[in-house]
Write an enzyme that holds these catalytic residues in place. Structure first.
Site, PDB file in Angstrom:
ATOM      1  N   HIS A 261      17.605 -44.009  32.343  1.00  0.00           N
ATOM      2  CA  HIS A 261      18.731 -43.442  33.105  1.00  0.00           C
ATOM      3  C   HIS A 261      18.171 -42.444  34.114  1.00  0.00           C
ATOM      4  O   HIS A 261      17.352 -42.811  34.942  1.00  0.00           O
ATOM      5  CB  HIS A 261      19.724 -42.824  32.111  1.00  0.00           C
ATOM      6  CG  HIS A 261      21.051 -42.419  32.655  1.00  0.00           C
ATOM      7  ND1 HIS A 261      21.517 -42.750  33.902  1.00  0.00           N
ATOM      8  CD2 HIS A 261      22.048 -41.698  32.075  1.00  0.00           C
ATOM      9  CE1 HIS A 261      22.721 -42.251  34.076  1.00  0.00           C
ATOM     10  NE2 HIS A 261      23.076 -41.600  32.990  1.00  0.00           N
ATOM     11  N   HIS A 302      19.630 -52.457  37.761  1.00  0.00           N
ATOM     12  CA  HIS A 302      20.817 -51.624  37.526  1.00  0.00           C
ATOM     13  C   HIS A 302      21.843 -52.454  36.763  1.00  0.00           C
ATOM     14  O   HIS A 302      21.964 -53.660  37.004  1.00  0.00           O
ATOM     15  CB  HIS A 302      21.413 -51.156  38.858  1.00  0.00           C
ATOM     16  CG  HIS A 302      22.304 -49.968  38.716  1.00  0.00           C
ATOM     17  ND1 HIS A 302      23.614 -50.085  38.341  1.00  0.00           N
ATOM     18  CD2 HIS A 302      22.060 -48.651  38.862  1.00  0.00           C
ATOM     19  CE1 HIS A 302      24.149 -48.869  38.283  1.00  0.00           C
ATOM     20  NE2 HIS A 302      23.238 -47.991  38.585  1.00  0.00           N
ATOM     21  N   ASP A 358      16.798 -44.163  41.867  1.00  0.00           N
ATOM     22  CA  ASP A 358      15.617 -43.403  41.416  1.00  0.00           C
ATOM     23  C   ASP A 358      14.317 -43.850  42.060  1.00  0.00           C
ATOM     24  O   ASP A 358      13.277 -43.210  41.866  1.00  0.00           O
ATOM     25  CB  ASP A 358      15.490 -43.533  39.888  1.00  0.00           C
ATOM     26  CG  ASP A 358      16.621 -42.801  39.183  1.00  0.00           C
ATOM     27  OD1 ASP A 358      17.305 -43.415  38.348  1.00  0.00           O
ATOM     28  OD2 ASP A 358      16.840 -41.624  39.511  1.00  0.00           O
TER      29      ASP A 358
END
Ligand code: SDX
Length: 423
Positions: A261, A302, A358
């Site tokens: 995450h 994702h 990210d």
């Protein structure tokens, strides 16, 4: 064509027809058929846990909107505090509302001195800043016993203000503690992002570069909310027991800490450093495809986006602006080569794996001087707004109650106790 679904229980012939609205149909249909039936859905992959009007995602088309406004427009034209107001209140503030909101947040940035003297100073010298941040969220709540009045809007609003205002202060304190520097108190005369950078870096006559101040603000906007992600679901689940928002935020921050995450931004930079050069990219890609232990392409993939994460696209642009100030991050070339290789490789294309939020953010943070251990803390600061927006939405949703799912029991049937001597 009717927007309905009919479920038939073949054991009894009983049928139930329910409407499909925006791709969702109520599980109450199953309860109507047979209340002893439960839907098995590990990791909630096919479950809508709540109604929400805060953030809209379209994973196939890479769309992200906060209260209807496209993330691209907010990143270009808005500020983080304005977006925080939008997420919490449902609409953009007018000039007077924004002025008051900014004043309120600015005047809640200090934390009780005992947070430093009695709490943060108690950590081991090499404590991970995110571990300190998670603990600090819960500790902060001990200063505000009235926060337990979660059903009182006035109390909720007060805690929301405190958490949004104080997370940058706590984040900076975690960093300064980690590097053995004295804390820098909040400066009420500068902007939200500038104040954070000042508390992070001020030594002597430090001046915040306005280009980095704006980059920080955009990064905060991009990370503010993302629908029912793991951390926000944790906030909703813990908040559903009517625990105070500081304890719920500690749970949400704990979930964000995980490498799958919010911990992925730190993992990406470590992965790029381990790869070491663009020449090593093909071999690394093969390791990932072969499932070699520990070789996952961090920052890719994702649960929702099966297209390019719109935030990753914007962050990539922000990166070039930051590098004009800081100098290019040498890991960028490896990241670009990795992205190019993955986007042209069937393993990733067939699994619809694209860069997520990210993949590039860590490169910017590193170029700005943040240690990798601080990257997830940088994610948690703005995401606190999203957690709180969902927390208040959950508490005011008449359909919601304490979260308590059931299970598919696969254990052994009843059996009698066996005395120790007979085992
Ligand atoms: C965030 O939910 C949110 O909105 C989160 C977030 C937010 O704003 O709150 O967007 C922030 O958490 C972004 C994601 C950051 N995490 C990473 O970058 C870690 C690397 N990515 C993954 O581990 C993975 O993609 C997840 C966790 C993000 C999503 O996992 P899923 O949806 O459970 O998908 P999966 O693990 O079932 O993968 C499906 C397939 C598998 O292959 P097969 O078993 O079908 O052969 O894709 C493969 C996986 O092995 N796969 C990857 C991969 N991600 C998935 N293979 C290599 N590298 C990857 N990164």
């Amino acid at each position: 064509m009717p927007e309905t679904i009919t479920i038939t229980d073949d054991r009894t012939g009983k049928q139930v027809t329910v409407p499909i609205t925006n791709g969702v149909f109520p599980a109450s249909a199953v309860r109507e058929l047979d209340p002893s039936l439960f839907i098995y859905d590990p990791a909630y992959m096919q479950t809508a846990a709540c109604r929400s009007s805060i953030t809209y995602l379209d994973g196939d088309n890479g769309i992200l909107r906060y209260r209807g406004y496209p993330i691209e427009q907010l990143a270009e034209k808005s500020t983080f505090l304005e977006v925080a107001y939008l997420l919490l209140n449902g609409d953009l503030p007018n000039a007077e509302q924004l002025k008051q909101w900014t004043l309120d947040v600015t005047h809640h940035t200090f934390v009780h001195e005992n947070m430093r003297k009695r709490f943060l100073d108690g950590f081991h010298y090499d404590a991970h800043p995110m571990g300190m941040f998670v603990s600090s969220m819960a500790a902060l709540g001990t200063f505000y016993p009235e926060a337990k009045n979660v059903l009182d809007k006035g109390s909720r609003d007060q805690q929301i203000l405190r958490l949004i205002a104080k997370t940058p202060t706590i984040a900076a304190m975690c960093h300064r503690f980690s590097v053995g520097l004295p804390f820098v108190y909040p400066d009420n005369d500068i902007s939200f992002p500038a104040n954070f950078l000042n508390m992070m870096w001020k030594i002597g006559d430090y001046e915040v570069d306005p280009r980095l101040e704006r980059a920080m603000d955009v990064l905060f906007i991009l990370h503010a909310d993302h629908e029912q992600n793991c951390g926000t679901t944790s906030m909703r689940v813990v908040g559903s027991s009517q625990a105070d928002p500081y304890s719920a935020a500690a749970a949400a921050a704990s979930a964000l800490y995980g490498p799958l995450h919010g911990g992925a931004n730190e993992a990406v930079v470590r992965m790029l450093a381990d790869i070491g050069s663009i020449e090593n990219v093909p071999a690394f890609i093969e390791d990932v495809k072969s499932g070699k232990a520990g070789s996952r392409l961090m920052g890719f993939g994702h649960r929702v986006y099966k297209n390019y994460d719109p935030r990753a696209r914007i962050i990539k642009e922000v990166a070039y602006g930051v590098f004009e100030v800081t100098g290019k991050n040498p890991l960028l070339d490896i990241a670009l080569k990795l992205e190019e290789a993955a986007l042209n490789d069937d393993y990733f294309k067939s699994r619809k794996l694209y860069p997520n939020v990210d993949f590039y953010s860590g490169l910017i943070y590193q170029a700005m001087g943040f240690p990798a251990e601080m990257f997830t803390v940088l994610f948690a600061i703005p995401r606190t707004v999203g957690w709180l927006a969902h927390w208040q939405e959950m508490l005011t949703d008449k359909e919601q109650k304490i979260s308590r799912p059931r299970q598919w029991y696969t254990g052994v049937d009843e059996r009698d106790y066996v005395p120790l001597g007979s085992r």
